[in-house]
Write a protein that holds these residues in place. Structure first.
Motif, PDB file in Angstrom:
ATOM      1  N   ALA A 108      12.429  -7.105  10.807  1.00  0.00           N
ATOM      2  CA  ALA A 108      13.070  -7.316   9.503  1.00  0.00           C
ATOM      3  C   ALA A 108      14.091  -8.442   9.597  1.00  0.00           C
ATOM      4  O   ALA A 108      14.176  -9.301   8.709  1.00  0.00           O
ATOM      5  N   VAL A 109      14.840  -8.461  10.693  1.00  0.00           N
ATOM      6  CA  VAL A 109      15.864  -9.500  10.859  1.00  0.00           C
ATOM      7  C   VAL A 109      15.199 -10.856  11.087  1.00  0.00           C
ATOM      8  O   VAL A 109      15.579 -11.863  10.484  1.00  0.00           O
ATOM      9  N   ARG A 110      14.162 -10.870  11.940  1.00  0.00           N
ATOM     10  CA  ARG A 110      13.476 -12.154  12.195  1.00  0.00           C
ATOM     11  C   ARG A 110      12.893 -12.735  10.916  1.00  0.00           C
ATOM     12  O   ARG A 110      12.991 -13.922  10.655  1.00  0.00           O
ATOM     13  N   GLU A 111      12.279 -11.856  10.113  1.00  0.00           N
ATOM     14  CA  GLU A 111      11.564 -12.352   8.923  1.00  0.00           C
ATOM     15  C   GLU A 111      12.428 -12.386   7.670  1.00  0.00           C
ATOM     16  O   GLU A 111      12.056 -12.995   6.672  1.00  0.00           O
ATOM     17  N   GLY A 112      13.557 -11.657   7.702  1.00  0.00           N
ATOM     18  CA  GLY A 112      14.400 -11.569   6.500  1.00  0.00           C
ATOM     19  C   GLY A 112      13.679 -10.858   5.376  1.00  0.00           C
ATOM     20  O   GLY A 112      13.928 -11.104   4.190  1.00  0.00           O
ATOM     21  N   ALA A 113      12.774  -9.950   5.747  1.00  0.00           N
ATOM     22  CA  ALA A 113      11.987  -9.245   4.725  1.00  0.00           C
ATOM     23  C   ALA A 113      11.817  -7.791   5.143  1.00  0.00           C
ATOM     24  O   ALA A 113      11.864  -7.478   6.339  1.00  0.00           O
ATOM     25  N   ASN A 114      11.600  -6.927   4.147  1.00  0.00           N
ATOM     26  CA  ASN A 114      11.456  -5.510   4.487  1.00  0.00           C
ATOM     27  C   ASN A 114      10.124  -5.282   5.215  1.00  0.00           C
ATOM     28  O   ASN A 114       9.192  -6.070   5.107  1.00  0.00           O
ATOM     29  N   GLN A 115      10.086  -4.179   5.940  1.00  0.00           N
ATOM     30  CA  GLN A 115       8.948  -3.928   6.834  1.00  0.00           C
ATOM     31  C   GLN A 115       8.116  -2.739   6.360  1.00  0.00           C
ATOM     32  O   GLN A 115       7.591  -1.964   7.163  1.00  0.00           O
ATOM     33  N   ARG A 116       8.003  -2.572   5.038  1.00  0.00           N
ATOM     34  CA  ARG A 116       7.262  -1.408   4.520  1.00  0.00           C
ATOM     35  C   ARG A 116       5.815  -1.406   5.010  1.00  0.00           C
ATOM     36  O   ARG A 116       5.266  -0.362   5.329  1.00  0.00           O
ATOM     37  N   GLU A 117       5.243  -2.609   5.100  1.00  0.00           N
ATOM     38  CA  GLU A 117       3.844  -2.682   5.511  1.00  0.00           C
ATOM     39  C   GLU A 117       3.683  -2.181   6.951  1.00  0.00           C
ATOM     40  O   GLU A 117       2.802  -1.380   7.247  1.00  0.00           O
ATOM     41  N   LYS A 118       4.571  -2.648   7.855  1.00  0.00           N
ATOM     42  CA  LYS A 118       4.488  -2.207   9.260  1.00  0.00           C
ATOM     43  C   LYS A 118       4.808  -0.718   9.368  1.00  0.00           C
ATOM     44  O   LYS A 118       4.154   0.021  10.082  1.00  0.00           O
ATOM     45  N   ALA A 119       5.824  -0.286   8.630  1.00  0.00           N
ATOM     46  CA  ALA A 119       6.282   1.101   8.779  1.00  0.00           C
ATOM     47  C   ALA A 119       5.303   2.101   8.178  1.00  0.00           C
ATOM     48  O   ALA A 119       5.119   3.186   8.715  1.00  0.00           O
ATOM     49  N   PHE A 120       4.678   1.737   7.060  1.00  0.00           N
ATOM     50  CA  PHE A 120       3.844   2.738   6.376  1.00  0.00           C
ATOM     51  C   PHE A 120       2.362   2.356   6.360  1.00  0.00           C
ATOM     52  O   PHE A 120       1.553   3.053   5.758  1.00  0.00           O
ATOM     53  N   GLY A 121       2.040   1.219   7.009  1.00  0.00           N
ATOM     54  CA  GLY A 121       0.640   0.859   7.203  1.00  0.00           C
ATOM     55  C   GLY A 121      -0.102   0.497   5.929  1.00  0.00           C
ATOM     56  O   GLY A 121      -1.315   0.539   5.916  1.00  0.00           O
ATOM     57  N   LYS A 122       0.602   0.198   4.859  1.00  0.00           N
ATOM     58  CA  LYS A 122      -0.141  -0.244   3.673  1.00  0.00           C
ATOM     59  C   LYS A 122       0.552  -1.441   3.033  1.00  0.00           C
ATOM     60  O   LYS A 122       1.769  -1.584   3.149  1.00  0.00           O
ATOM     61  N   THR A 123      -0.240  -2.241   2.391  1.00  0.00           N
ATOM     62  CA  THR A 123       0.356  -3.385   1.705  1.00  0.00           C
ATOM     63  C   THR A 123       1.097  -2.860   0.486  1.00  0.00           C
ATOM     64  O   THR A 123       0.524  -2.139  -0.321  1.00  0.00           O
ATOM     65  N   SER A 124       2.350  -3.190   0.405  1.00  0.00           N
ATOM     66  CA  SER A 124       3.086  -2.687  -0.755  1.00  0.00           C
ATOM     67  C   SER A 124       3.798  -3.841  -1.411  1.00  0.00           C
ATOM     68  O   SER A 124       4.627  -4.500  -0.809  1.00  0.00           O
ATOM     69  N   LYS A 125       3.422  -4.075  -2.654  1.00  0.00           N
ATOM     70  CA  LYS A 125       4.043  -5.185  -3.368  1.00  0.00           C
ATOM     71  C   LYS A 125       5.258  -4.676  -4.105  1.00  0.00           C
ATOM     72  O   LYS A 125       6.300  -5.274  -4.126  1.00  0.00           O
ATOM     73  N   GLU A 126       5.088  -3.513  -4.709  1.00  0.00           N
ATOM     74  CA  GLU A 126       6.149  -3.007  -5.582  1.00  0.00           C
ATOM     75  C   GLU A 126       6.764  -1.775  -4.923  1.00  0.00           C
ATOM     76  O   GLU A 126       6.077  -0.806  -4.637  1.00  0.00           O
ATOM     77  N   MET A 127       8.074  -1.878  -4.672  1.00  0.00           N
ATOM     78  CA  MET A 127       8.746  -0.856  -3.877  1.00  0.00           C
ATOM     79  C   MET A 127       8.557   0.558  -4.433  1.00  0.00           C
ATOM     80  O   MET A 127       8.226   1.484  -3.703  1.00  0.00           O
ATOM     81  N   PHE A 128       8.778   0.720  -5.743  1.00  0.00           N
ATOM     82  CA  PHE A 128       8.753   2.078  -6.276  1.00  0.00           C
ATOM     83  C   PHE A 128       7.325   2.593  -6.389  1.00  0.00           C
ATOM     84  O   PHE A 128       6.971   3.589  -5.755  1.00  0.00           O
ATOM     85  N   GLN A 129       6.469   1.878  -7.138  1.00  0.00           N
ATOM     86  CA  GLN A 129       5.100   2.369  -7.328  1.00  0.00           C
ATOM     87  C   GLN A 129       4.338   2.483  -6.010  1.00  0.00           C
ATOM     88  O   GLN A 129       3.655   3.466  -5.770  1.00  0.00           O
ATOM     89  N   ASP A 130       4.460   1.466  -5.131  1.00  0.00           N
ATOM     90  CA  ASP A 130       3.602   1.455  -3.940  1.00  0.00           C
ATOM     91  C   ASP A 130       4.147   2.276  -2.783  1.00  0.00           C
ATOM     92  O   ASP A 130       3.396   2.701  -1.916  1.00  0.00           O
ATOM     93  N   THR A 131       5.453   2.439  -2.703  1.00  0.00           N
ATOM     94  CA  THR A 131       5.996   3.143  -1.537  1.00  0.00           C
ATOM     95  C   THR A 131       6.519   4.525  -1.917  1.00  0.00           C
ATOM     96  O   THR A 131       6.106   5.530  -1.344  1.00  0.00           O
ATOM     97  N   PHE A 132       7.403   4.570  -2.903  1.00  0.00           N
ATOM     98  CA  PHE A 132       8.068   5.845  -3.175  1.00  0.00           C
ATOM     99  C   PHE A 132       7.235   6.750  -4.086  1.00  0.00           C
ATOM    100  O   PHE A 132       7.385   7.959  -4.042  1.00  0.00           O
ATOM    101  N   TYR A 133       6.374   6.148  -4.923  1.00  0.00           N
ATOM    102  CA  TYR A 133       5.664   6.977  -5.902  1.00  0.00           C
ATOM    103  C   TYR A 133       4.152   6.933  -5.692  1.00  0.00           C
ATOM    104  O   TYR A 133       3.386   7.101  -6.625  1.00  0.00           O
ATOM    105  N   ASN A 134       3.703   6.699  -4.452  1.00  0.00           N
ATOM    106  CA  ASN A 134       2.251   6.542  -4.274  1.00  0.00           C
ATOM    107  C   ASN A 134       1.510   7.870  -4.135  1.00  0.00           C
ATOM    108  O   ASN A 134       0.305   7.892  -3.990  1.00  0.00           O
TER     109      ASN A 134
END
Ligand code: SAM
Length: 350
Positions: free
Chosen positions: A122-148
């Protein structure tokens, strides 16, 4: 020279911080605190049997919790000690405690922990790591990660609910709001914060505006005795028309979004506000020199699209949308608050 004892303790405390967090998460997930509340005085073997775990593992977990101030142990002559909750665990760690943080603890374990295990990326890329952490491509934080899924959505709502119950009163009572009759809590989730506002300000009615996926589940969280001072409207605050109100509440919303999205949202609010309407912003306000509080600065490491800001930075942002800051409160609770009043037309977005 030899290291100072305090320095050594501080550095070890920081190094061990993740072990303490995980011990708390695990004991909470395994319902240790609920069990010891209903049956105080169990020994490790009895707890192990109830939580379906090994005696050795349970003993280590219980002893670790004692060392962290989450449990008390009572020694017995020639027998293993027995355990009970401390004030801290009874107050915050039971499922049914009024200020239960169990929902948020579960969210930290399931969602924040995996993200932080990829912190270097996350620090190297300056971006969140939802894809690495949860193994799915997530564009939208709420719909794709929290409400999937239904479970994920309830877990997230539970987490927001527990924080809003703990912080709601401090935020709701931070200012005299008697001049406002109607409020709209944008991204108000379960309504926990809205109910604190109507409790603190009789005569105020609050519309909770949140995504349809959230509003359809909100009744799981309504208090037992409700009146009609809180209502729910489903919509997307970036796209849909916002409900009309004298006061708009934005609690823990802005820090999640990019500057562009913040600008869209604030412009929409500014457009529906007439002069004299209020905007109550509640976030962790960073110190002006950005040296604290570490809660806000550590949260920034989860690398959402947005950023953490100081009260002055928020004031300037709101001023660019025609809102002047009337009061700022550092509440000593988890969230701070700022009340702004609409005076001017929008100036610009930056
Ligand atoms: N304000 C609540 C609080 O302080 O407890 C919840 C804060 S939570 C971090 C963000 C909330 O914004 C969630 O309830 C989420 O569903 C909602 N949200 C996210 N995107 C939204 C959108 N486009 N339109 C409406 N609500 C949205």
């Amino acid at each position: 020279s030899e290291p100072k004892k305090d320095d050594l303790h501080r550095i070890i405390h920081l190094m061990d911080g993740f072990k303490a967090s995980k011990a708390l998460f695990t004991a909470s997930k395994m319902c240790v605190f609920d069990l010891l509340q209903s049956r105080p005085g169990l020994d490790a073997a009895q707890v192990a049997q109830e939580i379906k775990a090994s005696v050795k593992g349970t003993e280590c977990l219980l002893e670790a919790c004692v060392s962290l101030g989450l449990l008390k142990s009572k020694p017995r002559a020639c027998q293993k000690p027995v355990y009970k909750n401390t004030h801290l665990s009874s107050r915050f760690l039971l499922s049914d405690a009024p200020f239960s943080m169990r929902g948020y603890i579960q969210h930290c374990d399931d969602t924040v922990w995996p993200l932080f295990s990829h912190l270097e990326s996350a620090v190297r890329e300056g971006a969140n790591q939802r894809e690495k952490a949860f193994g799915k491509t997530s564009k939208e934080m709420f719909q794709d990660t929290f409400y999937n899924s239904r479970e994920a959505k309830l877990r997230f709502m539970n987490a927001m609910h527990s924080i809003a119950k703990v912080t709601g009163r401090a935020v709701a009572t931070a200012f005299d709001l008697s001049r406002f009759k109607t409020a709209c809590d944008l991204g108000g989730c379960t309504g926990a914060m809205a109910y604190e506002f109507t409790k603190a300000h009789p005569g105020l009615s609050v519309t909770v505006f949140d995504l349809p996926a959230v509003v359809e589940m909100s009744e799981h969280f309504h208090p037992l005795h409700t009146d009609n001072s809180v209502s729910f409207v489903a919509g997307d605050f970036f796209k849909d028309e916002l409900p009309k109100a004298d006061l708009y509440i934005l609690a823990r919303i802005l820090h999640d979004w990019s500057d562009d999205k913040v600008c869209i949202l604030l412009s929409k609010i500014a457009n529906v506000c007439t002069a004299g309407c209020g905007l109550l912003l509640s976030e962790i306000f960073l110190d002006e020199d950005r040296r604290g509080p570490s809660r806000g600065l550590l949260q920034a490491l989860s690398m959402s699209e947005g950023k953490q800001s100081s009260a002055t930075e928020y004031s300037l942002l709101l001023k660019s949308h025609g809102f002047v800051t009337a009061h700022v409160r550092h509440t000593d609770n988890l969230l701070d608050a700022m009340l702004c009043i609409k005076v001017l037309s929008n100036l610009f977005c930056f």
